[in-house]
Write a protein that holds these residues in place. Structure first.
Motif, mmCIF file in Angstrom:
data_model
loop_
_atom_site.group_PDB
_atom_site.id
_atom_site.type_symbol
_atom_site.label_atom_id
_atom_site.label_comp_id
_atom_site.label_asym_id
_atom_site.label_seq_id
_atom_site.Cartn_x
_atom_site.Cartn_y
_atom_site.Cartn_z
ATOM 1 N N ASP A 192 6.845 -1.514 7.274
ATOM 2 C CA ASP A 192 6.368 -2.614 8.125
ATOM 3 C C ASP A 192 4.851 -2.661 8.166
ATOM 4 O OD1 ASP A 192 8.961 -3.337 8.685
ATOM 5 O OD2 ASP A 192 9.049 -2.263 10.595
ATOM 6 N N ARG A 193 4.230 -1.487 8.272
ATOM 7 C CA ARG A 193 2.767 -1.430 8.340
ATOM 8 C C ARG A 193 2.128 -1.920 7.039
ATOM 9 N NH1 ARG A 193 0.073 2.108 11.845
ATOM 10 N NH2 ARG A 193 1.101 2.085 13.872
ATOM 11 N N LEU A 194 2.729 -1.539 5.915
ATOM 12 C CA LEU A 194 2.137 -1.838 4.613
ATOM 13 C C LEU A 194 2.750 -3.075 3.958
ATOM 14 C CD1 LEU A 194 1.919 1.790 3.136
ATOM 15 C CD2 LEU A 194 0.182 0.507 4.395
ATOM 16 N N HIS A 195 3.684 -3.715 4.669
ATOM 17 C CA HIS A 195 4.346 -4.918 4.165
ATOM 18 C C HIS A 195 5.072 -4.635 2.849
ATOM 19 C CE1 HIS A 195 2.148 -7.044 7.265
ATOM 20 N NE2 HIS A 195 1.016 -6.566 6.791
ATOM 21 N N LEU A 196 5.795 -3.512 2.837
ATOM 22 C CA LEU A 196 6.576 -3.111 1.683
ATOM 23 C C LEU A 196 8.000 -2.790 2.141
ATOM 24 C CD1 LEU A 196 4.024 -0.645 0.016
ATOM 25 C CD2 LEU A 196 4.533 -2.979 -0.736
ATOM 26 N N SER A 197 8.949 -2.848 1.221
ATOM 27 C CA SER A 197 10.336 -2.541 1.570
ATOM 28 C C SER A 197 10.515 -1.036 1.754
ATOM 29 C CB SER A 197 11.272 -3.034 0.467
ATOM 30 O OG SER A 197 11.122 -2.244 -0.707
ATOM 31 N N PRO A 198 11.483 -0.623 2.590
ATOM 32 C CA PRO A 198 11.752 0.816 2.756
ATOM 33 C C PRO A 198 12.055 1.500 1.428
ATOM 34 C CG PRO A 198 12.871 -0.443 4.459
ATOM 35 C CD PRO A 198 12.325 -1.441 3.480
ATOM 36 N N ARG A 199 12.719 0.799 0.518
ATOM 37 C CA ARG A 199 13.038 1.377 -0.780
ATOM 38 C C ARG A 199 11.771 1.690 -1.573
ATOM 39 N NH1 ARG A 199 17.549 2.106 -3.450
ATOM 40 N NH2 ARG A 199 17.594 2.205 -5.724
ATOM 41 N N THR A 200 10.787 0.795 -1.475
ATOM 42 C CA THR A 200 9.513 1.042 -2.155
ATOM 43 C C THR A 200 8.797 2.237 -1.539
ATOM 44 O OG1 THR A 200 9.276 -1.308 -2.696
ATOM 45 C CG2 THR A 200 7.272 0.039 -2.759
ATOM 46 N N ILE A 201 8.869 2.347 -0.223
ATOM 47 C CA ILE A 201 8.251 3.484 0.464
ATOM 48 C C ILE A 201 8.925 4.780 0.023
ATOM 49 C CG2 ILE A 201 7.783 4.564 2.695
ATOM 50 C CD1 ILE A 201 6.123 2.058 2.062
ATOM 51 N N GLU A 202 10.251 4.749 -0.137
ATOM 52 C CA GLU A 202 10.969 5.932 -0.598
ATOM 53 C C GLU A 202 10.433 6.407 -1.946
ATOM 54 O OE1 GLU A 202 15.130 5.210 -0.718
ATOM 55 O OE2 GLU A 202 15.333 4.860 1.439
ATOM 56 N N LYS A 203 10.101 5.465 -2.814
ATOM 57 C CA LYS A 203 9.571 5.819 -4.130
ATOM 58 C C LYS A 203 8.213 6.501 -3.999
ATOM 59 C CE LYS A 203 11.963 2.126 -6.647
ATOM 60 N NZ LYS A 203 11.802 0.896 -7.478
ATOM 61 N N TYR A 204 7.371 5.984 -3.084
ATOM 62 C CA TYR A 204 6.062 6.611 -2.880
ATOM 63 C C TYR A 204 6.213 8.011 -2.270
ATOM 64 C CZ TYR A 204 3.461 2.347 -3.958
ATOM 65 O OH TYR A 204 2.910 1.270 -4.594
ATOM 66 N N VAL A 205 7.136 8.136 -1.321
ATOM 67 C CA VAL A 205 7.355 9.447 -0.703
ATOM 68 C C VAL A 205 7.883 10.436 -1.740
ATOM 69 C CG1 VAL A 205 8.703 10.718 1.020
ATOM 70 C CG2 VAL A 205 7.724 8.485 1.606
ATOM 71 N N SER A 206 8.787 9.990 -2.593
ATOM 72 C CA SER A 206 9.311 10.850 -3.659
ATOM 73 C C SER A 206 8.193 11.288 -4.598
ATOM 74 C CB SER A 206 10.390 10.106 -4.454
ATOM 75 O OG SER A 206 11.517 9.836 -3.645
ATOM 76 N N SER A 207 7.273 10.370 -4.867
ATOM 77 C CA SER A 207 6.132 10.702 -5.721
ATOM 78 C C SER A 207 5.250 11.758 -5.064
ATOM 79 C CB SER A 207 5.312 9.444 -6.011
ATOM 80 O OG SER A 207 4.165 9.752 -6.794
ATOM 81 N N LEU A 208 5.087 11.661 -3.728
ATOM 82 C CA LEU A 208 4.299 12.651 -2.990
ATOM 83 C C LEU A 208 4.975 14.019 -3.048
ATOM 84 C CD1 LEU A 208 3.295 10.515 0.131
ATOM 85 C CD2 LEU A 208 1.742 11.417 -1.611
ATOM 86 N N PHE A 209 6.309 14.025 -2.906
ATOM 87 C CA PHE A 209 7.042 15.285 -3.014
ATOM 88 C C PHE A 209 6.804 15.923 -4.384
ATOM 89 C CE2 PHE A 209 10.579 13.699 0.073
ATOM 90 C CZ PHE A 209 9.752 13.986 1.147
ATOM 91 N N ARG A 210 6.883 15.095 -5.417
ATOM 92 C CA ARG A 210 6.738 15.605 -6.782
ATOM 93 C C ARG A 210 5.340 16.152 -7.022
ATOM 94 N NH1 ARG A 210 7.641 11.327 -8.945
ATOM 95 N NH2 ARG A 210 5.591 10.685 -9.691
#
Length: 231
Positions: A192-210
């Motif tokens: 909501d803050r970044l105007h992106l879908s939760p699925r897109t955020i999941e991809k960024y979070v997964s990238s951070l984990f990696r």
């Protein structure tokens, strides 16, 4: 002997983030996942201050504070900070009526929380013991943390420091996601803050984990705190 702070929150990442920050600042931290567990900790540890969420399973923060304040030896002390996403006027009024001292909304800034904690503990020690907080709490680590955190927004400074200190290359968007994640926001709220879908955020979070070699939010928060606060 360091002052003891009880941190109560059902979110593991928040508990780790708060406990790491407070321990580096010179306090002894005990933790609980809900109000019911916290009541047992209060009796055993006799904390000098309580930081608690409101929305928790088994027993929420309101009921926790009500039961703590109902005990004769806890009518006035320890001070209580509500750290919560429940920010309506009605919520705040209820919190103050039950006996909390400060109401801080989520997402929050660690530097502000740190200032509130020290202010409340200074008053607590003066009223109960008649002397200021021992100088041992003004450690080099605490001075370093305060100096770094006062320079800019905490979460932005943390994400930038990871790039410098760990040679981890994060994109601008990954830094934004990390900053909001450190403030305790869910994927939906980050989206909501970044105007992106939760699925897109999941991809960024997964990238951070990696990139940080972590497996979940709690590990990512701890990794971030260790890499930032160790410098």
């Amino acid at each position: 002997m360091p002052l003891t702070i009880l941190v109560v929150d059902d979110d593991l990442g928040t508990r780790l983030c708060l406990s790491d920050y407070l321990e580096v600042s010179g306090y002894l931290v005990v933790k609980a996942e809900n109000g019911q567990q916290a009541l047992d900790v209060v009796e055993k540890s006799q904390p000098h201050l309580i930081i608690t969420d409101i929305a928790m399973p088994k027993m929420d923060g309101y009921e926790l504070v009500r039961r703590v304040r109902a005990r004769p030896n806890f009518r006035l002390f320890p001070p209580v900070i509500f750290l919560t996403a429940h920010t309506s006027t009605q919520d705040r009024v209820k919190g103050y009526q039950l006996g909390c001292d400060i109401y801080l909304p989520k997402p929050f800034e660690l530097v502000e929380l740190g200032a509130v904690v020290r202010s409340l503990l200074e008053r607590y020690v003066l009223l109960t013991q008649g002397s200021p907080i021992p100088n041992s709490l003004s450690t080099n680590n605490q001075s370093l943390v305060t100096e770094k955190l006062s320079k800019s927004d905490y979460s932005e400074a943390v994400s930038q420091s990871i790039i410098i200190n760990s040679q981890i290359s994060l994109t601008a968007r990954e830094q934004e996601v990390l900053s909001l994640l450190l403030n305790g926001l869910s994927n939906v709220k980050i989206g909501d803050r970044l105007h992106l879908s939760p699925r897109t955020i999941e991809k960024y979070v997964s990238s951070l984990f990696r990139k940080t070699d972590t497996n979940n939010r709690a590990e990512l928060v701890r990794f971030t705190m260790e890499n930032y606060l160790s410098n």
